[in-house]
Design an enzyme around this catalytic site. Structure first.
Site, mmCIF file in Angstrom:
data_model
loop_
_atom_site.group_PDB
_atom_site.id
_atom_site.type_symbol
_atom_site.label_atom_id
_atom_site.label_comp_id
_atom_site.label_asym_id
_atom_site.label_seq_id
_atom_site.Cartn_x
_atom_site.Cartn_y
_atom_site.Cartn_z
ATOM 1 C CG ASP A 1 44.907 58.375 18.657
ATOM 2 O OD1 ASP A 1 45.925 58.935 18.208
ATOM 3 O OD2 ASP A 1 44.243 57.551 18.002
ATOM 4 C CB SER B 1 45.605 54.230 11.953
ATOM 5 O OG SER B 1 46.633 55.154 12.191
ATOM 6 C CG HIS C 1 46.894 55.357 17.283
ATOM 7 N ND1 HIS C 1 45.923 56.008 16.558
ATOM 8 C CD2 HIS C 1 47.558 54.579 16.399
ATOM 9 C CE1 HIS C 1 46.010 55.652 15.290
ATOM 10 N NE2 HIS C 1 46.994 54.774 15.165
#
Length: 374
Positions: A306, A196, A336
Site C-alpha cells: 500500500d 483510508s 490497499h
C-alpha cells in the site's frame, strides 16, 4: 506450471500474500474515478444494493444536525437492539419517522451506558458513503464490541473541498458528546475510527478535539490511514518491469495494486485540497502537525503493498515519540482495500478481528482479554 507470485519491484523484497494471489486477476485496470464522479458514486451505490447488510441484532436511526451555515448534516446512530430495548426507544417504522429530530428519550436511571465509536467512511474523500442503515463496519462494531456507532455523511469532494468534510466530522463528535445521555453513551468512552480517507479524518478530528478543547477521545483507530498529502509526491513507475509486471507477461499481467492505489491517492488529494494549496494545514493532512503530544492512544493498521504504508508507519512513530501509546499492525503481502476483493480469506478475517479487538480493549479496559461483554 507458471509461478503465481507477483513480485512488486516498487517495494523491493515484498510479494503478494499467497492467499491473495488468486484475487489479483479480479482487479480492474486503473480508471480515473473523478472523471465522472457522479457516475462513480452511482456505480458504488448499485454495488452496495446488490448485497444488503445483515442487520440482525442492530437498529439504527438517522438525525439531522444543523451546520453553522444552516444546512443539514445527516448522521446515523447504530445501536445493539438489546440496548435499544433497555432505553425504551421506539422501534421499526417509528424510528425512521423520527429521522432528522434530536433524540428525545434517554436511558432510565440505572441503565448501563455503552461506549461510542465515531465511524468516518473512506473513499478518497469523494465516495464511500453507505446506503441508509447499511454501513457494514458500523453494524459489525455495534454488534460485536458492543457500542453505539455514529456514521457521518460528511460533505464530499470535489464539490466540497477541505475543510468541509472534516468540520462535519468534528460537528458530529460534538453532537454525540452533547447528546450522550439521550443516546445511551458513556461520554468518557468515545473513540474515532475510519479506513483510508476515514482514517485521515479520524486523525484530524483527534487533533481538533485536542486543540479546541472539545470532547475527549479515549482512542483513535486509524486503518490504512491517508494522513499525509506528501504521499502523492511518490513517483509512479512508467515501465512495465518497474510496475511489477513479470517479464514477457505483457497485457495479460494483472494490474499492479500498489501503482493503481498511488494513482488514486494522488487524485484524491488533488480534489480534496482547495485549489492552489501548497502546504496544507494539519487538519487537512495530520502528518503536517508539528506537535502530536496529548493525543489519545492510537491504533495504526497498514498493508505491505500500500503506498500509504510508509506514511502511516511514520505517523505512528511520531505519535510514539510524542508519548502517545500506539499499537501498530501490518498485514503482510496485502494491498490497499484487499478485504473488499477477498473478504472471506483468513487474512481479511484476521485483520478485521484484530481491528475490532483493539477497539474493544480500548473501550472496555476493565475486561480481561478474551472476556465477552454481556
Amino acid at each position: 506450471m507458471t509461478e503465481k507470485k507477483l513480485h512488486l519491484t516498487v517495494l523491493p523484497g515484498l510479494a503478494v500474500h499467497p492467499e491473495l494471489v488468486p484475487y489479483l486477476g479480479m482487479l480492474r485496470p486503473f480508471s480515473d474515478p473523478y472523471e465522472d464522479i457522479e457516475a462513480t458514486r452511482e456505480s458504488f451505490r448499485e454495488l452496495l444494493a446488490l448485497r444488503p447488510a445483515d442487520r440482525t441484532g442492530v437498529s439504527s436511526k438517522r438525525y439531522g444536525l444543523t451546520r453553522p451555515d444552516g444546512s443539514t448534516l445527516t448522521v446515523e446512530v447504530y445501536r445493539p437492539e438489546r440496548a435499544e430495548a433497555g432505553a425504551g426507544r421506539e422501534t421499526g417504522a417509528g424510528r425512521e419517522a423520527g429521522a432528522g429530530r434530536e433524540p428525545e428519550e434517554g436511558l432510565e436511571p440505572g441503565e448501563g451506558l455503552l461506549p461510542a465509536v465515531m465511524h468516518f467512511h473512506g473513499g478518497g474523500y469523494a465516495i464511500g458513503r453507505s446506503l441508509p442503515g447499511q454501513d457494514r463496519s458500523a453494524i459489525a462494531l455495534c454488534r460485536e464490541l458492543p457500542a453505539v456507532v455514529v456514521t457521518v455523511e460528511y460533505r464530499l469532494a470535489p464539490e466540497h473541498r477541505y475543510p468541509a468534510g472534516v468540520e462535519d466530522c468534528y460537528l458530529a463528535l460534538e453532537w454525540t458528546a452533547k447528546q450522550a445521555s439521550d443516546l445511551g453513551v458513556d461520554p468518557a468512552r468515545i473513540a474515532v475510527t475510519g479506513n483510508s480517507a476515514g482514517g485521515g479524518l479520524s486523525a484530524a478530528v483527534a487533533l481538533m478535539a485536542r486543540d479546541r478543547g472539545g470532547p475527549p477521545l479515549v482512542y483513535q483507530s486509524l486503518c490504512v490511514p491517508d494522513v499525509d498529502d506528501r504521499v502523492a509526491e511518490q513517483p509512479i513507475p512508467a515501465l512495465p518491469e518497474e510496475a511489477g509486471v513479470p517479464a514477457g507477461a505483457g497485457a495479460a499481467a494483472p494490474p499492479n495494486p500498489w501503482v493503481n492505489s498511488l494513482r488514486t491517492v494522488r487524485l484524491a488529494w488533488q480534489h480534496y485540497l482547495p485549489e492552489g494549496t501548497t502546504v496544507p494545514d494539519a487538519y487537512a493532512s495530520p502528518a503536517r502537525a508539528t506537535d502530536l503530544s496529548g493525543l489519545p492512544p492510537a491504533y495504526v493498521l497498514v498493508c505491505d503493498l500500500d503506498p500509504l504504508r510508509d506514511t502511516g508507519l511514520a505517523y505512528a512513530r511520531r505519535l510514539m515519540d510524542a508519548g502517545v501509546p500506539v499499537t501498530v499492525h501490518n498485514v503482510p503481502g496485502a494491498w490497499h482495500g484487499f478485504e473488499l476483493h477477498a473478504p472471506d480469506t483468513r487474512l481479511a478475517r484476521e485483520m478485521k478481528a484484530h481491528w475490532k479487538g483493539q477497539l474493544r480493549s480500548a473501550l472496555y479496559p476493565e475486561l480481561a482479554e478474551g472476556t465477552e461483554v454481556a
